[in-house]
Motif scaffolding. Structure first.
Motif, PDB file in Angstrom:
ATOM      1  N   ALA A 288     -39.054  -0.566  10.629  1.00  0.00           N
ATOM      2  CA  ALA A 288     -40.850  -0.980  10.544  1.00  0.00           C
ATOM      3  C   ALA A 288     -41.197  -2.344  10.499  1.00  0.00           C
ATOM      4  CB  ALA A 288     -41.199  -0.059   9.404  1.00  0.00           C
ATOM      5  N   ARG A 289     -40.338  -3.145   9.860  1.00  0.00           N
ATOM      6  CA  ARG A 289     -40.997  -4.606   9.419  1.00  0.00           C
ATOM      7  C   ARG A 289     -41.040  -5.426  10.992  1.00  0.00           C
ATOM      8  NH1 ARG A 289     -37.498  -7.433   4.894  1.00  0.00           N
ATOM      9  NH2 ARG A 289     -37.895  -6.331   3.187  1.00  0.00           N
ATOM     10  N   ALA A 290     -42.197  -5.999  10.974  1.00  0.00           N
ATOM     11  CA  ALA A 290     -42.240  -6.976  11.880  1.00  0.00           C
ATOM     12  C   ALA A 290     -41.549  -8.414  11.784  1.00  0.00           C
ATOM     13  CB  ALA A 290     -44.068  -7.430  11.918  1.00  0.00           C
ATOM     14  N   VAL A 291     -41.534  -9.043  12.798  1.00  0.00           N
ATOM     15  CA  VAL A 291     -40.877 -10.356  12.757  1.00  0.00           C
ATOM     16  C   VAL A 291     -41.931 -11.218  12.278  1.00  0.00           C
ATOM     17  CG1 VAL A 291     -39.969 -12.448  13.879  1.00  0.00           C
ATOM     18  CG2 VAL A 291     -39.242 -10.082  14.279  1.00  0.00           C
TER      19      VAL A 291
ATOM     20  N   GLU B  34     -32.929 -16.389  18.083  1.00  0.00           N
ATOM     21  CA  GLU B  34     -33.690 -17.253  16.914  1.00  0.00           C
ATOM     22  C   GLU B  34     -34.918 -16.393  16.481  1.00  0.00           C
ATOM     23  OE1 GLU B  34     -36.017 -20.524  18.206  1.00  0.00           O
ATOM     24  OE2 GLU B  34     -34.653 -20.741  19.649  1.00  0.00           O
ATOM     25  N   ALA B  35     -35.728 -16.991  15.305  1.00  0.00           N
ATOM     26  CA  ALA B  35     -36.793 -16.177  15.103  1.00  0.00           C
ATOM     27  C   ALA B  35     -37.924 -16.125  15.799  1.00  0.00           C
ATOM     28  CB  ALA B  35     -37.174 -16.788  13.707  1.00  0.00           C
ATOM     29  N   LEU B  36     -38.151 -17.353  16.719  1.00  0.00           N
ATOM     30  CA  LEU B  36     -39.089 -17.465  17.585  1.00  0.00           C
ATOM     31  C   LEU B  36     -38.904 -16.560  18.785  1.00  0.00           C
ATOM     32  CD1 LEU B  36     -41.785 -19.219  17.283  1.00  0.00           C
ATOM     33  CD2 LEU B  36     -40.779 -20.697  19.302  1.00  0.00           C
ATOM     34  N   LEU B  37     -37.684 -16.060  19.063  1.00  0.00           N
ATOM     35  CA  LEU B  37     -37.554 -15.010  20.135  1.00  0.00           C
ATOM     36  C   LEU B  37     -37.525 -13.691  19.580  1.00  0.00           C
ATOM     37  CD1 LEU B  37     -34.811 -16.911  22.317  1.00  0.00           C
ATOM     38  CD2 LEU B  37     -37.178 -16.315  22.880  1.00  0.00           C
ATOM     39  N   GLN B  38     -38.144 -13.432  18.398  1.00  0.00           N
ATOM     40  CA  GLN B  38     -38.280 -12.025  17.650  1.00  0.00           C
ATOM     41  C   GLN B  38     -36.909 -11.707  17.259  1.00  0.00           C
ATOM     42  OE1 GLN B  38     -41.496 -10.229  17.667  1.00  0.00           O
ATOM     43  NE2 GLN B  38     -41.653 -12.507  18.041  1.00  0.00           N
ATOM     44  N   GLY B  39     -35.966 -12.800  16.882  1.00  0.00           N
ATOM     45  CA  GLY B  39     -34.813 -12.417  16.315  1.00  0.00           C
ATOM     46  C   GLY B  39     -34.907 -11.946  15.016  1.00  0.00           C
TER      47      GLY B  39
ATOM     48  N   GLY C 162     -36.009 -13.356  11.446  1.00  0.00           N
ATOM     49  CA  GLY C 162     -37.494 -13.279  11.293  1.00  0.00           C
ATOM     50  C   GLY C 162     -38.169 -12.171  10.245  1.00  0.00           C
ATOM     51  N   LYS C 163     -37.333 -10.996  10.241  1.00  0.00           N
ATOM     52  CA  LYS C 163     -37.658 -10.074   9.450  1.00  0.00           C
ATOM     53  C   LYS C 163     -37.391 -10.187   7.831  1.00  0.00           C
ATOM     54  CE  LYS C 163     -37.370  -6.211  12.927  1.00  0.00           C
ATOM     55  NZ  LYS C 163     -36.934  -4.779  12.949  1.00  0.00           N
ATOM     56  N   VAL C 164     -36.582 -11.263   7.706  1.00  0.00           N
ATOM     57  CA  VAL C 164     -36.116 -11.214   5.998  1.00  0.00           C
ATOM     58  C   VAL C 164     -37.150 -11.655   5.278  1.00  0.00           C
ATOM     59  CG1 VAL C 164     -34.444 -12.386   4.668  1.00  0.00           C
ATOM     60  CG2 VAL C 164     -33.631 -11.689   7.041  1.00  0.00           C
ATOM     61  N   GLN C 165     -37.180 -11.045   4.021  1.00  0.00           N
ATOM     62  CA  GLN C 165     -38.223 -11.320   3.157  1.00  0.00           C
ATOM     63  C   GLN C 165     -37.388 -11.866   1.971  1.00  0.00           C
ATOM     64  OE1 GLN C 165     -41.055  -7.973   2.454  1.00  0.00           O
ATOM     65  NE2 GLN C 165     -41.212  -7.958   4.552  1.00  0.00           N
TER      66      GLN C 165
END
Length: 620
Positions: free
Chosen positions: A567-570, A531-536, A539-542
């Motif tokens: 290069a994108r951060a979560v 999941e996103a909160l686990l750096q999934g 979480g990078k999608v814009q």
């Protein structure tokens, strides 16, 4: 006997192999727990006196003299939930039946039972998934007094049955039968109800019309009649051998329902250690039973919640399964049932068409289920090809239907609705997730469209209300996982996205949250792990990124060059604190902080009962 299908054998063997250390440890643990009979014989006089002080009459004397087996009743009764309200009178039926068979029964404890239908779209929904863990612990508290030689678990709905089963498996030395309450009678059809919901979402009808429609659909005692998690639970208890055969979909408050409840009490006494047919629950739920559960889920187009719950249940018995197992079996298991939301019929139609006995017979005859399993009805799943009837007032079992009584609802293995199961593993740059495609029309299974990123379902609703979503897009709803906010179901999105799809737009949902057994006609890739909160990577999608969904091929991707993506951060959640307080959420902080990823069952018990396999994979 029919030879097992190669895919069934393949998956079962790899489950057995990867589970060897944890399963052996589990079996050794429950074997040590089976001591003196009756169990209460090991208690001191003071212990035992406390254990029967609340009883009167014959029950008190029976327990005091330590001669007869004692059944512990664990119930989810409450009068707010239609599915659990029928349990009010079950303990009296059970106690009377136990006396008839030389035993005794005590109400050991109650477990909480919240309703997703009530909490849907509200703060309380963020406690829903973790209520499974609370129910498991409550079951353990009820059974931990060592007063019982067997158990009856009374539960039906979403998290209740998985929680009861996880808890009961920690007392795997006890014979245990699950006692259902049955579905409510059919009311307003699920299809008509869904149409009213969509009209309300568009402002075409008011709240009065919506409430009348909902009340006509959910109108009395019993489970909701659509094939969501509650009724998928009942299917699973049948195919895994924990119900009396054919008892899942018998209506509450009927002579047959009461007869089955009484028989469960009489029968579980015959499974105790003193009576020569000892059948503990830890020996019923083995690798083959779990694989049978997956097959049943696929063949019926059951709830996606069980890609979490079955994983957690298996680990509670020392068995390790993963989404690859679901996906491999889905390639071989045909879809044999069309029950809403996978069709227009409800579970009452399914039951009338031939139900579980017909389904199980067909799967056994094609080698797609293991017959050689332990069940509470005896050795062999073939017991579950029979159905219960009251003949001259006597409960008997007769062979189930040889032919479907309605091929629009239930079909044989020779003419399935589709050749494979209704579940797909999806994977790609965004991680791993699942999609239930049995309800999604073929023309909607591939979507390529720009992402619109949201951090809550409320934000999606607001964008819809502003008229901003009348276009092709993929809604990426992140920070909905177990660590973030308890992984609520996102059913508020179903009518909105359904309206847009009906208007001709290509839409889909991608989320690390849940959609449950009511996942419908809009393609929804859910349970994204990590999941996103686990750096999934979700979480990078814009917003504006092109998302590619191909449910047929199992592809979930984003069209972006590798360097830019790397290069994108979560992203970080903007409103995390709002999910940590209010409506009891403060009490569940420890659960959110320790929840395993979705593919590991999103359980807080994972490190205790299933992590050996993960450590082996990591080379630890």
């Amino acid at each position: 006997m029919v030879s097992p299908h190669p895919q069934l054998t393949k998956v079962t063997q790899r489950v057995i192999e990867r589970s060897k250390p944890s399963r052996a440890a589990y079996l050794a643990r429950i074997d040590r727990a089976q001591g003196k009979f009756p169990a209460r014989g090991v208690l001191s006089c003071a212990n035992l006196a406390h254990g029967f002080a609340g009883l009167e009459g014959k029950e008190k004397l029976a327990i005091k003299t330590i001669r007869e087996p004692n059944i512990g009743i664990v119930s989810s009764y409450n009068e707010m939930l239609s599915a659990h309200a029928p349990y009010k009178n079950f303990p009296d039926i059970i106690k009377a039946a136990a006396r008839e068979n030389g035993g005794v029964a005590q109400f050991a404890g109650g477990v909480p039972a919240m309703c997703d239908g009530v909490t849907q779209g509200n703060a309380g929904m963020e406690l829903s998934l973790f209520s499974r863990e609370v129910i498991a612990m409550s079951t353990a508290v009820a059974l931990t007094h060592n007063m019982f030689d067997a158990a009856l678990c009374l539960g039906v709905c979403d998290k209740i049955v998985p929680g009861l089963l996880i808890g009961a498996l920690q007392f795997g030395h006890l014979p245990t039968i699950f006692v259902p309450a049955g579905p409510m009678t059919s009311g307003l059809s699920n299809d008509d109800k869904a149409k009213i919901r969509q009209k309300f979402a568009c402002g075409e009808v008011g709240r009065d019309a919506l409430l009348e429609a909902e009340a006509a659909a959910y109108h009395g005692h019993g489970t909701c009649t659509f094939y969501g998690t509650a009724n998928s639970n009942q299917m699973l208890m049948e195919v895994m051998g924990l119900h009396l055969p054919g008892s899942a979909f018998v209506h509450p408050h009927t002579p047959l329902r009461d007869a089955l409840t009484a028989q469960a009490a009489r029968h579980v006494l015959d499974l105790t250690a003193e009576r020569g047919n000892y059948t503990p629950i830890g020996h019923v739920i083995d690798e083959k039973a779990i694989v049978n559960g997956i097959v049943g889920l696929l063949a019926t187009g059951g709830s996606t919640n069980h890609t979490l719950h079955l994983v957690a249940i298996a680990r509670a018995a020392g068995i390790v399964i993963d989404w690859d197992d679901f996906d491999t079996l889905s390639q071989a298991v045909p879809l044999l049932a069309r029950v809403y939301p996978n069709g227009k019929a409800d579970v009452n139609h399914f039951h009338a068409a031939g139900g579980m006995a017909f389904l199980i017979r067909n799967l056994l005859e094609d080698g797609l289920m293991h017959e050689d399993v332990n069940t509470v009805a005896g050795r062999g799943l073939s017991h579950y090809t029979e159905e219960p009837k009251l003949i001259d007032g006597k409960l008997t079992w007769t062979p189930g239907a040889a032919d479907s009584h309605d091929t629009a609802v239930l079909r044989s293995i020779k003419e399935p609705f589709q050749p494979d199961g209704g579940l797909r593993l999806m994977q790609g740059k965004l991680g791993r997730g699942v999609i239930k495609i049995s309800a999604v029309a073929a023309q909607h299974r591939k979507v390529k469209a720009p992402a619109i990123v949201f951090d809550s379902q409320e934000a999606v609703q607001e964008a819809f209300d502003r008229g901003e979503l009348k276009r092709d897009f993929v809604a990426v709803v992140r920070f909905q996982g177990a660590r973030a906010n308890g992984m609520p179901e996102l059913h508020r999105l179903t009518p909105l996205l359904g309206v847009l799809q009906d208007q001709g737009f290509h839409v889909a949902l991608v989320t690390d949250g849940r959609m449950s057994g009511a996942s419908g006609k809009v393609p929804a890739v859910i349970h994204i792990s990590p999941e996103a909160l686990l750096q999934g990577p979700i979480g990078k999608v814009q917003t504006g990124d092109t998302i590619v969904i191909d449910a047929e091929a199992g592809v979930l991707d984003v069209e972006i060059d590798a360097a830019t993506w790397a290069a994108r951060a979560v992203a970080q959640p903007a409103h995390q604190a709002e999910n940590e307080v209010g409506f009891g959420r403060e009490l569940f902080g420890v659960f959110r902080a320790s929840a395993a990823p979705a593919e590991h069952g999103a359980s807080v018990f994972g490190p205790m009962i299933g992590e050996i396999h993960e450590l082996q994979k990591q080379g630890a």
